[in-house]
Design a protein around this motif. Structure first.
Motif, PDB file in Angstrom:
ATOM      1  N   ILE A 256       3.955  50.661  -7.901  1.00 30.98           N
ATOM      2  CA  ILE A 256       3.425  50.188  -6.507  1.00 30.98           C
ATOM      3  C   ILE A 256       4.774  50.199  -5.582  1.00 30.98           C
ATOM      4  O   ILE A 256       4.602  50.707  -4.431  1.00 30.98           O
ATOM      5  CB  ILE A 256       2.713  48.893  -6.776  1.00 30.98           C
ATOM      6  CG1 ILE A 256       1.270  49.172  -7.581  1.00 30.98           C
ATOM      7  CG2 ILE A 256       2.407  48.169  -5.319  1.00 30.98           C
ATOM      8  CD1 ILE A 256       0.514  47.913  -7.834  1.00 30.98           C
ATOM      9  N   SER A 257       5.599  49.388  -6.087  1.00 25.14           N
ATOM     10  CA  SER A 257       6.913  49.390  -5.338  1.00 25.14           C
ATOM     11  C   SER A 257       7.607  50.534  -4.927  1.00 25.14           C
ATOM     12  O   SER A 257       7.760  50.771  -3.725  1.00 25.14           O
ATOM     13  CB  SER A 257       7.874  48.555  -5.892  1.00 25.14           C
ATOM     14  OG  SER A 257       9.075  48.463  -5.403  1.00 25.14           O
TER      15      SER A 257
ATOM     16  N   MET B  59       5.180  52.384  -2.223  1.00 29.24           N
ATOM     17  CA  MET B  59       5.310  51.924  -0.855  1.00 29.24           C
ATOM     18  C   MET B  59       6.449  52.124  -0.010  1.00 29.24           C
ATOM     19  O   MET B  59       6.436  52.485   1.000  1.00 29.24           O
ATOM     20  CB  MET B  59       5.071  50.385  -0.902  1.00 29.24           C
ATOM     21  CG  MET B  59       3.703  49.705  -1.629  1.00 29.24           C
ATOM     22  SD  MET B  59       3.795  47.927  -1.688  1.00 29.24           S
ATOM     23  CE  MET B  59       4.406  47.428   0.047  1.00 29.24           C
ATOM     24  N   ALA B  60       7.621  52.292  -0.895  1.00 27.52           N
ATOM     25  CA  ALA B  60       8.835  52.890  -0.383  1.00 27.52           C
ATOM     26  C   ALA B  60       8.817  54.112  -0.055  1.00 27.52           C
ATOM     27  O   ALA B  60       9.387  54.606   0.993  1.00 27.52           O
ATOM     28  CB  ALA B  60      10.151  52.638  -1.176  1.00 27.52           C
TER      29      ALA B  60
ATOM     30  N   HIS C 106       5.983  56.017   0.505  1.00 29.42           N
ATOM     31  CA  HIS C 106       5.232  56.247   1.843  1.00 29.42           C
ATOM     32  C   HIS C 106       6.042  55.931   3.258  1.00 29.42           C
ATOM     33  O   HIS C 106       5.486  56.732   4.135  1.00 29.42           O
ATOM     34  CB  HIS C 106       4.127  55.218   1.800  1.00 29.42           C
ATOM     35  CG  HIS C 106       2.999  55.321   2.925  1.00 29.42           C
ATOM     36  ND1 HIS C 106       2.159  56.532   2.998  1.00 29.42           N
ATOM     37  CD2 HIS C 106       2.727  54.613   3.877  1.00 29.42           C
ATOM     38  CE1 HIS C 106       1.485  56.273   4.141  1.00 29.42           C
ATOM     39  NE2 HIS C 106       1.750  55.094   4.504  1.00 29.42           N
ATOM     40  N   LYS C 107       6.669  55.042   3.092  1.00 27.23           N
ATOM     41  CA  LYS C 107       7.657  54.718   4.423  1.00 27.23           C
ATOM     42  C   LYS C 107       8.326  55.848   4.779  1.00 27.23           C
ATOM     43  O   LYS C 107       8.701  56.156   5.898  1.00 27.23           O
ATOM     44  CB  LYS C 107       8.363  53.428   4.292  1.00 27.23           C
ATOM     45  CG  LYS C 107       7.571  52.013   4.211  1.00 27.23           C
ATOM     46  CD  LYS C 107       8.382  50.962   4.061  1.00 27.23           C
ATOM     47  CE  LYS C 107       7.502  49.685   4.137  1.00 27.23           C
ATOM     48  NZ  LYS C 107       8.337  48.526   3.917  1.00 27.23           N
TER      49      LYS C 107
ATOM     50  N   TRP D 204      -0.403  63.286   0.702  1.00 25.21           N
ATOM     51  CA  TRP D 204      -1.735  62.362   0.180  1.00 25.21           C
ATOM     52  C   TRP D 204      -2.928  63.234   0.234  1.00 25.21           C
ATOM     53  O   TRP D 204      -3.995  63.102  -0.745  1.00 25.21           O
ATOM     54  CB  TRP D 204      -2.000  61.449   1.249  1.00 25.21           C
ATOM     55  CG  TRP D 204      -1.106  60.335   1.114  1.00 25.21           C
ATOM     56  CD1 TRP D 204      -0.165  59.733   2.223  1.00 25.21           C
ATOM     57  CD2 TRP D 204      -1.043  59.065   0.277  1.00 25.21           C
ATOM     58  NE1 TRP D 204       0.417  58.851   1.849  1.00 25.21           N
ATOM     59  CE2 TRP D 204      -0.152  58.559   0.685  1.00 25.21           C
ATOM     60  CE3 TRP D 204      -1.831  59.011  -0.660  1.00 25.21           C
ATOM     61  CZ2 TRP D 204       0.275  57.162  -0.136  1.00 25.21           C
ATOM     62  CZ3 TRP D 204      -1.693  57.738  -1.583  1.00 25.21           C
ATOM     63  CH2 TRP D 204      -0.526  57.030  -1.275  1.00 25.21           C
TER      64      TRP D 204
ATOM     65  N   THR E   8       3.458  58.516  -6.759  1.00 31.60           N
ATOM     66  CA  THR E   8       1.912  58.135  -6.458  1.00 31.60           C
ATOM     67  C   THR E   8       0.876  58.607  -7.750  1.00 31.60           C
ATOM     68  O   THR E   8      -0.003  57.902  -8.180  1.00 31.60           O
ATOM     69  CB  THR E   8       1.335  58.735  -5.350  1.00 31.60           C
ATOM     70  OG1 THR E   8       2.231  58.470  -4.263  1.00 31.60           O
ATOM     71  CG2 THR E   8      -0.065  58.203  -4.917  1.00 31.60           C
TER      72      THR E   8
ATOM     73  N   LYS F 295      13.030  50.212  -4.572  1.00 28.54           N
ATOM     74  CA  LYS F 295      13.106  50.466  -3.211  1.00 28.54           C
ATOM     75  C   LYS F 295      14.783  50.939  -2.978  1.00 28.54           C
ATOM     76  O   LYS F 295      14.801  51.821  -2.192  1.00 28.54           O
ATOM     77  CB  LYS F 295      12.808  49.255  -2.262  1.00 28.54           C
ATOM     78  CG  LYS F 295      11.367  48.959  -2.494  1.00 28.54           C
ATOM     79  CD  LYS F 295      11.135  47.434  -1.702  1.00 28.54           C
ATOM     80  CE  LYS F 295       9.854  46.820  -1.774  1.00 28.54           C
ATOM     81  NZ  LYS F 295       9.642  45.543  -1.027  1.00 28.54           N
TER      82      LYS F 295
END
Length: 275
Positions: free
Chosen positions: A71-72, A75-76, A78-79, A85, A190, A240
């Motif tokens: 998850i961490s 998220m990183a 995706h930024k 996707w 992902t 991250k």
């Protein structure tokens, strides 16, 4: 609660968590390629479990650790806009089907053979990626939809059986079809989350605690929750940092780092399985 967990083991688990986070963020692999061997060796040589119990507990604990780590990492990534996707949406059903089949098979047919399977898959992938780091992709684009679904199914099917998040197979698969390494790594992270979350849940619900591990502190089902407790905080933080580090590397270097980490892991697991 911490019976049998000394200072040296705690320090080792925390260090493993740091390494897992960096590798997960850098390579999009979820960290299973490091955690499975570490947990396996701890179970085998520190807790003196059987080989069969050691690998089953290592796989289950690895999957549980990978959920928050992935998850961490996602998220990183995706930024950084490193995730395709549309590909994730197209693969989702096939990935989930592979997870269900792989989790059920490993829960009821697990054992030492999983160690060998892990090693063989990882060795093959690592050699192909290292030797081909400077070469152009073998294919110009991804294959047709049907073949993509077949690949997605087997990526998740094999990954969940050996306790890896799927990045170890997804990244080289995508790069072979001309997907840039940074985009492949982000997408693979992902894929890893899609694999490890239901894989961990199914393992916990359907697999029985190995008899040899029944009296171990912190063990419930096929997960050593004490190991999860020490691994996850470090892995989440450093995932991250791994993403940020990977963004600064060129494609050839990133591919070769991925290949070397995978090769070392494969060597250790093959040695454990056949020697």
């Amino acid at each position: 609660m911490f019976e049998g967990i000394g200072f040296e083991m705690i320090a080792g688990l925390l260090a493993t968590g740091v390494a897992v986070g960096l590798v997960a963020g850098l390579l999009g692999v979820g960290g299973g390629i490091l955690m499975v061997p570490v947990f396996y060796l701890l179970n085998l040589y520190v807790y003196h479990l059987t080989e069969s119990a050691s690998i089953l507990l290592a796989v289950g604990t690895s999957l549980a650790c990978m959920v928050p780590t992935s998850i961490s990492s996602v998220m990183a990534q995706h930024k950084k806009k490193n995730i395709d996707w549309s590909l994730i949406k197209g693969w989702f059903v096939s990935l989930l089907a592979g997870v269900i089949c792989g989790a059920l098979l490993s829960a009821f047919k697990g054992g030492t053979w999983l160690t060998g399977l892990f090693g063989c898959i990882a060795m093959f992938v690592s050699l192909r990626m290292f030797l081909g780091a400077k070469k152009e992709a073998r294919f110009k684009s991804l294959p047709g939809v049907i073949w993509q679904h077949v690949a997605a199914f087997f990526i998740s099917f094999l990954s969940v059986m050996v306790g890896i998040g799927g990045g170890s197979l997804t990244t080289p698969y995508l790069t072979a079809f001309n997907v840039p390494i940074h985009k492949a790594v982000g997408t693979a992270a992902t894929v890893g989350l899609i694999i490890c979350l239901p894989g961990a849940i199914m393992g916990i619900l359907f697999a029985d605690t190995p008899a040899a591990a029944a009296n171990m502190p912190g063990v419930w089902s096929v997960v050593n929750w004490l190991q999860v407790l020490f691994i996850v905080p470090c892995s989440v933080i450093f995932a991250k940092a791994g993403v940020a580090l990977g963004a600064k590397m060129n494609q050839v270097l990133l591919k070769r780092i991925f290949a070397v980490v995978l090769f070392l892991t494969a060597s250790r697991m093959l040695y454990s399985a056949f020697v």
